[in-house]
Design an enzyme around this catalytic site. Structure first.
Site, PDB file in Angstrom:
ATOM      1  N   GLY A 166     -14.097   1.196   1.766  1.00 47.46           N
ATOM      2  CA  GLY A 166     -13.307   2.416   1.805  1.00 47.46           C
ATOM      3  C   GLY A 166     -11.898   2.145   1.327  1.00 47.46           C
ATOM      4  N   GLY A 202     -15.302  -0.604   8.084  1.00 43.47           N
ATOM      5  CA  GLY A 202     -15.506  -1.927   8.672  1.00 43.47           C
ATOM      6  C   GLY A 202     -14.459  -2.228   9.721  1.00 43.47           C
ATOM      7  N   ARG A 259       3.071  -5.402  -5.532  1.00 46.86           N
ATOM      8  CA  ARG A 259       2.655  -4.448  -6.567  1.00 46.86           C
ATOM      9  C   ARG A 259       1.581  -3.528  -5.998  1.00 46.86           C
ATOM     10  NH1 ARG A 259       2.585  -4.983 -12.000  1.00 46.86           N
ATOM     11  NH2 ARG A 259       2.728  -7.249 -11.980  1.00 46.86           N
ATOM     12  N   ILE A 260       1.744  -2.245  -6.200  1.00 43.35           N
ATOM     13  CA  ILE A 260       0.720  -1.285  -5.801  1.00 43.35           C
ATOM     14  C   ILE A 260      -0.251  -1.124  -6.973  1.00 43.35           C
ATOM     15  CG2 ILE A 260       0.292   1.120  -5.130  1.00 43.35           C
ATOM     16  CD1 ILE A 260       1.757  -0.529  -2.986  1.00 43.35           C
ATOM     17  N   LEU A 261      -1.520  -1.362  -6.737  1.00 36.16           N
ATOM     18  CA  LEU A 261      -2.512  -1.303  -7.812  1.00 36.16           C
ATOM     19  C   LEU A 261      -2.987   0.122  -8.067  1.00 36.16           C
ATOM     20  CD1 LEU A 261      -4.537  -4.457  -6.780  1.00 36.16           C
ATOM     21  CD2 LEU A 261      -3.058  -4.252  -8.789  1.00 36.16           C
ATOM     22  N   ASN A 262      -3.097   0.890  -6.995  1.00 40.47           N
ATOM     23  CA  ASN A 262      -3.496   2.300  -7.127  1.00 40.47           C
ATOM     24  C   ASN A 262      -2.715   3.078  -6.079  1.00 40.47           C
ATOM     25  OD1 ASN A 262      -4.820   4.824  -6.537  1.00 40.47           O
ATOM     26  ND2 ASN A 262      -6.576   4.117  -7.722  1.00 40.47           N
ATOM     27  N   LYS A 292      -2.807   6.030  -5.105  1.00 39.41           N
ATOM     28  CA  LYS A 292      -3.562   6.981  -4.276  1.00 39.41           C
ATOM     29  C   LYS A 292      -4.318   6.262  -3.152  1.00 39.41           C
ATOM     30  CE  LYS A 292      -5.242  10.625  -6.277  1.00 39.41           C
ATOM     31  NZ  LYS A 292      -6.015  11.596  -7.071  1.00 39.41           N
ATOM     32  N   GLU A 332      -3.799  -3.357   6.498  1.00 40.92           N
ATOM     33  CA  GLU A 332      -3.402  -3.530   7.894  1.00 40.92           C
ATOM     34  C   GLU A 332      -1.925  -3.287   8.171  1.00 40.92           C
ATOM     35  OE1 GLU A 332      -5.203  -7.377   7.696  1.00 40.92           O
ATOM     36  OE2 GLU A 332      -6.571  -6.915   9.332  1.00 40.92           O
TER      37      GLU A 332
END
Lengths: 727, 167
Positions: free
Chosen positions: A466, A240, A611-614, A616, A689
């Site tokens: 994505g 997008g 906080r990083i949720l995933n 990867k 971003e």
């Protein structure tokens, strides 16, 4: 049962206390096997037996009116069903979060390339042929197509803090430079596509759209029907980057044609349609002024820009967004000028504002460092403000200094050497740095969680473009409910589901993630009640509930479905504190002294983004953004004919997005541990971003370091680099 | 135009408009929408399939010209519950984001690995006799497949890992 939560105060860091241990882990995307096997269904993939094909017809004048469309010119083409014009057709995609129809121009033409009709045929080949052959007669008007020639130019009031003029005139060292950036296209790999089908006065639209909650209203308003008669499906979206925020002309055309013909209609934009009509990022002209003391204290900052858009669009590229909060000064001033031109309309493209504003701003700061004889990393470190320079708000969480220091260490910045001092044959080698910043938001979102036994379902109209929404919502629900993430099914992109923020402005994970977390938390309360323990003593892990010396399997405890919905929205913390992602980009480039070719050799982004949720999917987002930085610095520029405004670079051979060979293998990303307590109940910040914001600046500064010369017009294509070398 | 194609080891008789591309035949006539249309002009690689074992942009192939040919699409490489080594590596290394270019990347990489094992050199090969699977070789050979999400480094990690598994 609904729960409306307003973010008025910091919330406990419950995700850190929960026991499942899946938050933040680099879990594979649950939708991955579908994507790699070609079984993920994108909008245009859903063909049906009775479906017919629509191709958009584009205006070939700059401005005026369609006097006549000669249908007889294509009637003889075998398979052509109809040539449809309709007062409800739209001029261009809706702006993000519009929630209402974009301009419906009727027979007026506002720019070259505007969709003016849709040809429908039994086959795609016949529709395409007819769309190209259709005879259209126009009345033409004159219109300016470049900002330089526009007579409709409006300059806004300056946004200021302190006294810029006094600070500027008192500065011991100054930099005053003007930069230009080309227009950009989002150029998502999936061209905009829609399939519409009507039944009993209601329309179902499969389309590539980022913000289903808003898109539903946009389609209803476009067609003049009640939103309850619109269903939008967008479970998979082929990229997008802002270009699919709003309902597009292909969707309106498909819905109108399907209604008229009583058959499902598919309209897929050609790649050329995409460049012609999908909202572009405005080209910019930017004047940046930095004033400082000889010791390297910044005293004055001004960043003035000129952007463009067509009449009737409220959007203006917010070029100075990050310039207003990165560094402190005694006086700051920001003024925007908007020129109205008759070309492809402008709107949001990944990191509107920062993506181009930071190219110029961070390059000018680098030039100041050079003039002062101070290391660019040090100059940035020395000028970080205590609070937001424009309004005095404290930062919610900002590890920019740590990012700069950590990055410099990892990148080998100390070995950088003097500008123009490193060479390998005909290649000059240099390193550059830039800060990264992208303001963080929380947008009203709802989500529903259903638990039966040890299986949960998350339902929201949120999209996954994505970004990894399927993964992170599964992880959030799994963490909160003590489940293996494979036991959580995530259903997205259906307007019949609770309305979320949609994907845009890097706020999707914050917003839809928080709503999902809060809904799961309501279910935790019900589990605690069922178990007979206090909610705050409840532990959920691997399908077992424990608390107050009781233990039960969820399969025994939750035999009938627990269903909870929650809604989150921004509150007082967004006024009391300023939240933004921060980071530092480092780049090493090689510049060929005879051809002007620039090769990026390696990049490093050190980022603090809550906080990083995933781990990867977050990394993928960050790397992707940094590669967009390569494009904006070196290759990407939409070019239009200065006579009639038609887009010249209207395919992927002429609009140069980075390809494999442009991108080094060494694209390193480091996340610094952070929780943003003021941002939202899950302490996250947006990720999509930040990677691009500043990345191109680091590359441009590396070119300057490699060669000792600066390019001021971006992208720094070989011709421009050579001109700088020869200057 | 009557044409007989063998797609993923199954024979199909189609009767197409002579202007129809192989891409549109696969997607719309044979019910194989895994192959994607990104540009319809041979510029993005999203439509890559194997034609008699070699990678081509199916948007640049007219179906009528391929009577008797053998085609392999992403659906013929593996299914969600039975992925190929390359498909598994893409999942593990997050060699995608939106997933739209992914079938093309995987088809292209499948053929590229064979090209390298066959010893075909590229523009960046140091030695014309023995091609290697360095990052530079992969970057060069995969440049016909655009990925706007820009998963490039991770795509190449995935390909490298899959080739290790094969060895």
């Amino acid at each position: 049962m609904k729960d409306h939560f307003t973010m008025d105060a910091p919330q406990p860091r419950l995700l850190d206390e929960m026991k499942q241990g899946v938050i933040g882990t680099p879990m594979d995307r649950p939708d991955g096997p579908q994507k790699v096997s070609g079984t993920a269904g994108y909008a245009a993939d859903h063909t049906t037996e009775n479906m017919v094909h629509g191709v958009l017809v584009r205006a070939t004048i700059t401005r005026g009116r369609v006097r006549q469309i000669d249908k007889s010119s294509v009637e003889a083409i075998d398979g052509v069903i109809d040539v449809i014009t309709d007062a409800r057709m739209i001029r261009n995609p809706a702006q993000g979060m519009a929630g209402s129809a974009p301009v419906q121009p009727g027979d007026a033409v506002h720019y070259h390339g505007q969709p003016i009709a849709v040809v429908v045929a039994e086959t795609f080949e016949a529709a395409r042929d007819a769309a190209q052959r259709l005879a259209v007669h126009y009345e033409t008007e004159e219109a300016a197509v470049t900002p330089e020639t526009s007579t409709d130019v409006e300059t806004g009031e300056p946004e200021t803090a302190g006294d810029f003029e006094a600070a500027w005139s008192g500065s011991e060292v100054t930099v005053d430079k003007t930069y230009t950036t080309g227009a950009h296209a989002a150029a998502a790999m999936e061209p905009h596509a829609a399939i519409a089908e009507w039944k009993d006065g209601a329309v179902t639209l499969r389309s590539a759209l980022q913000m289903v909650r808003f898109n539903k209203k946009e389609l209803a308003d476009t067609l003049g029907i009640d939103p309850s008669n619109v269903r939008i499906l967008a479970p998979f979206i082929g990229g997008g980057f802002g270009s699919k925020l709003g309902l597009g002309p292909e969707a309106a055309a498909a819905a109108i044609a399907a209604e008229k013909l009583g058959r499902p209609v598919r309209v897929v934009m050609t790649r050329q349609n995409v460049f012609d009509t999908v909202l572009r990022r405005s080209e910019t002209s930017q004047r940046v002024r930095f004033g400082a003391t000889k010791a390297g204290k910044i005293t004055a900052i001004a960043h003035d820009d000129r952007v463009s858009n067509i009449d009737g669009e409220g959007f203006a590229e917010p070029v100075t967004q990050a310039s207003q909060f990165l560094y402190g000064a005694d006086g700051l001033s920001f003024t925007q000028t908007l020129a109205r031109i008759a070309t492809t309309p402008a709107g949001s493209v990944r990191a509107p504002g920062e993506a181009v504003g930071m190219l110029a701003f961070e390059a000018a700061l680098d030039e100041l460092a050079e003039k002062l004889g101070i290391d660019p990393v040090q100059l940035r470190l020395d000028n970080l403000p205590e609070t937001h320079p424009m309004d005095g708000r404290p930062y919610s969480a900002r590890r920019l200094a740590d990012c700069l220091k950590d990055g410099a260490e990892r990148f080998g910045w100390a070995d950088r050497g003097a500008p123009g001092s490193r060479r390998e044959g005909d290649w000059q080698i240099g390193m550059g740095v830039a800060s990264a910043a992208r303001a963080n938001m929380l947008i009203k979102s709802s989500s529903r969680v259903r638990l039966t036994g040890n299986r949960a379902i998350v339902e929201t109209d949120m999209t996954d473009i994505g970004t990894g929404t399927y993964a992170i919502l599964a992880q959030i629900a799994a963490e909160a409910l003590g489940l293996d993430p494979s036991h959580v099914e995530v259903r997205l992109g259906d307007s019949d589901l609770p309305g979320a923020s949609g994907s845009g402005g890097s706020f999707g994970a914050n917003s839809a993630g928080s709503a999902t977390f809060l809904a799961a938390k309501k279910i935790r309360a019900r589990i605690a009640e069922a178990l007979g323990c206090a909610e705050d003593s409840l532990t959920l892990q691997n399908g077992l509930a424990r608390g107050d010396n009781r233990e039960a399997a969820l399969t025994d405890l939750v035999t009938e479905e627990f269903l909870e919905e929650a809604t989150v929205k921004a509150g007082k913390t967004s006024e009391s504190h300023f939240s933004s992602g921060f980071g530092a980009h480092f780049a090493e480039v090689a510049v060929h002294e005879w051809t002007g070719e620039v090769r990026v050799r390696r990049m490093l982004g050190v980022m603090s983004m809550g906080r990083i949720l995933n781990e990867k999917t977050a990394r993928s987002q960050a790397i992707g953004g940094m590669i967009w930085g390569i494009g904006s610095a070196l290759t990407e520029e939409m070019q239009s004919d200065p006579r009639d405004g038609h887009v010249v670079t209207r395919d992927l051979a002429n609009y140069h997005v980075p390809a494999h060979a442009d991108v080094p293998g060494q694209m390193q990303v480091v996340f610094l541990e952070e929780r943003d307590d003021y941002a939202n109940p899950i302490q996250t910040k947006g990720i999509g971003e930040l990677g691009i914001s500043g990345a191109g600046g680091a590359i441009l500064n590396a070119i300057a370091h490699a060669t000792g010369r600066r390019v001021y017009d971006y992208p720094a294509t070989p011709d421009r680099v050579l001109a700088a070398l020869d200057a | 135009m009557k044409t007989t194609l063998t797609v993923n080891a199954r024979e199909y008789d189609v009767d197409n408009d002579p202007r129809r591309t192989l891409l549109d035949t696969l997607r719309d006539d044979l019910g194989l929408p895994g192959t994607k249309k990104g540009c319809d002009h041979g510029q993005c690689g999203a439509c890559t399939v194997l034609l008699n074992g070699e990678r081509v942009n199916s948007c640049l192939c007219l179906t009528a010209m391929h009577d008797g040919d053998e085609i392999t699409t992403i659906e013929g490489i593996g299914s969600p519950d039975k992925l190929s080594a390359l498909q598994e590596a893409f999942v593990k290394h997050d060699g995608y984001q939106c997933g739209y270019c992914t079938p093309g990347q995987i088809m292209s990489a499948t053929a590229m690995l064979k090209e390298i094992s066959d010893g075909a050199p590229s523009y960046v090969s140091d030695d014309l006799q023995t091609a290697s699977l360095s990052d530079a070789e992969m970057a060069e050979r995969m440049s016909g497949n655009l990925c706007r999400c820009s998963a490039y480094p991770l795509i190449r990690e995935a390909i490298a890992m899959a080739s290790e598994v094969k060895k």
